[in-house]
Design an enzyme around this catalytic site. Structure first.
Site, PDB file in Angstrom:
ATOM      1  N   PRO A 214       0.818  -1.220   0.000  1.00  0.00           N
ATOM      2  CA  PRO A 214       0.000   0.000   0.000  1.00  0.00           C
ATOM      3  C   PRO A 214       0.847   1.265   0.000  1.00  0.00           C
ATOM      4  O   PRO A 214       1.959   1.301   0.522  1.00  0.00           O
ATOM      5  CB  PRO A 214      -0.802  -0.122   1.295  1.00  0.00           C
ATOM      6  CG  PRO A 214      -0.811  -1.578   1.613  1.00  0.00           C
ATOM      7  CD  PRO A 214       0.502  -2.104   1.124  1.00  0.00           C
TER       8      PRO A 214
ATOM      9  N   LYS B   3       4.447   4.349   6.235  1.00  0.00           N
ATOM     10  CA  LYS B   3       3.619   3.162   6.034  1.00  0.00           C
ATOM     11  C   LYS B   3       3.455   2.343   7.311  1.00  0.00           C
ATOM     12  O   LYS B   3       3.037   1.181   7.262  1.00  0.00           O
ATOM     13  CB  LYS B   3       4.220   2.305   4.918  1.00  0.00           C
ATOM     14  CG  LYS B   3       4.281   3.037   3.576  1.00  0.00           C
ATOM     15  CD  LYS B   3       4.771   2.135   2.473  1.00  0.00           C
ATOM     16  CE  LYS B   3       4.816   2.877   1.144  1.00  0.00           C
ATOM     17  NZ  LYS B   3       5.197   2.000   0.019  1.00  0.00           N
TER      18      LYS B   3
ATOM     19  N   ASN C  68       4.956   2.086  -5.287  1.00  0.00           N
ATOM     20  CA  ASN C  68       5.219   1.918  -6.708  1.00  0.00           C
ATOM     21  C   ASN C  68       4.256   2.711  -7.590  1.00  0.00           C
ATOM     22  O   ASN C  68       4.641   3.207  -8.647  1.00  0.00           O
ATOM     23  CB  ASN C  68       5.163   0.434  -7.085  1.00  0.00           C
ATOM     24  CG  ASN C  68       5.929   0.144  -8.354  1.00  0.00           C
ATOM     25  OD1 ASN C  68       7.059   0.585  -8.513  1.00  0.00           O
ATOM     26  ND2 ASN C  68       5.317  -0.590  -9.275  1.00  0.00           N
TER      27      ASN C  68
END
Length: 266
Positions: free
Chosen positions: A2, A51, A167
């Site tokens: 994510p 994250k 990404n």
């Protein structure tokens, strides 16, 4: 894995559901934590750092979680059917009217709140830090410039530079700036624009589950090049290319338009 905005939104929703309540049920089903019962602990809040997520309790401890590739937190009303199999649950935190279930959380740790920096102190500035200011921007720029010999796409994924880019955003940042992901950082003409673009994209999607970089909320129009390999570029109609960038387990598919993003490529 994510993107940072997905984790930020999960933390925001968990905070709204759990903060200020006492746990009626606090199960940790991770092998290392299976004997710990958090029932009765008061939840002070939930915060995201890049994250990473920290659920903080009134006993001076924090529950750290990281989604990795397949983890997630879900919120349910008591008695609701879970959307993922029960055997994937690694944490169950229940308060009146809400049940938070953490699925496939391979990285789960209970630690003193005062020691959170042990897990996130190496990270670069969090692009979604509510306190973001000139100092955060300058530090991000300094860390990025220090990766001069690295490929820009890989530097963007390095959480030690800026925390939050995955990404999807790596791919779209490179397209929006007209740069091949394989451009070396030292050859990137405008590094401040890289930092600004990264923060702008994450901020623009931080409060919704849908992620768009084009401005369109239609799924088939949401991204410029990400996951559009062999399809025509939205700007010039050149066929979008795709190739792995990075080595071994760190390799990720990079998408780029050879016309809109001139420069080195495989």
């Amino acid at each position: 894995m994510p993107e940072g905005d997905t984790v930020y939104l999960a933390g925001k929703r968990l905070h709204a559901a759990l903060a200020g309540h006492t746990l009626l049920r606090g199960e940790l089903r991770h092998p290392r934590l299976a004997e710990i019962d958090l029932t009765g602990a008061g939840v002070l809040g939930v915060v995201s750092v890049g994250k990473h997520l920290f659920t903080r309790f009134d006993d001076g401890r924090s529950l750290h979680s990281h989604f990795r590739m397949d983890g997630s937190w879900h919120l349910y009303r008591p008695g609701m059917h879970w959307r993922r199999p029960e055997y994937e649950a690694r944490a169950v935190l229940e308060v009146p009217e809400r049940v938070a279930v953490g699925f496939a959380l391979h990285d789960l740790e209970l630690l003193p709140t005062a020691e959170e920096a042990r897990l996130v102190g190496h990270l670069g500035p969090d692009l979604l830090d509510p306190a973001w200011g000139p100092a955060h921007e300058a530090e991000s720029l300094r860390r990025l410039a220090a990766r001069g010999r690295h490929e820009l796409g890989l530097a963007l994924l390095d959480q030690r530079v800026m925390a939050g880019v995955g990404n999807l955003y790596k791919t779209e940042i490179c397209f929006l700036l007209g740069l091949s992901p394989w451009t070396l950082v030292r050859d990137t003409p405008d590094l401040p624009a890289v930092v600004a673009c990264a923060r702008k994209l994450l901020l623009s999607n931080a409060d919704r589950p849908e992620q768009t970089t084009t401005g369109s909320m239609r799924p088939e129009e949401a991204h410029w090049v990400f996951e559009r390999g062999n399809r025509p570029c939205r700007r010039c109609r050149t066929r979008i290319r795709v190739a792995d960038q990075g080595a071994g387990i760190y390799a990720r598919p990079a998408y780029w338009c050879p016309t809109c993003q001139p420069g080195p490529h495989p």
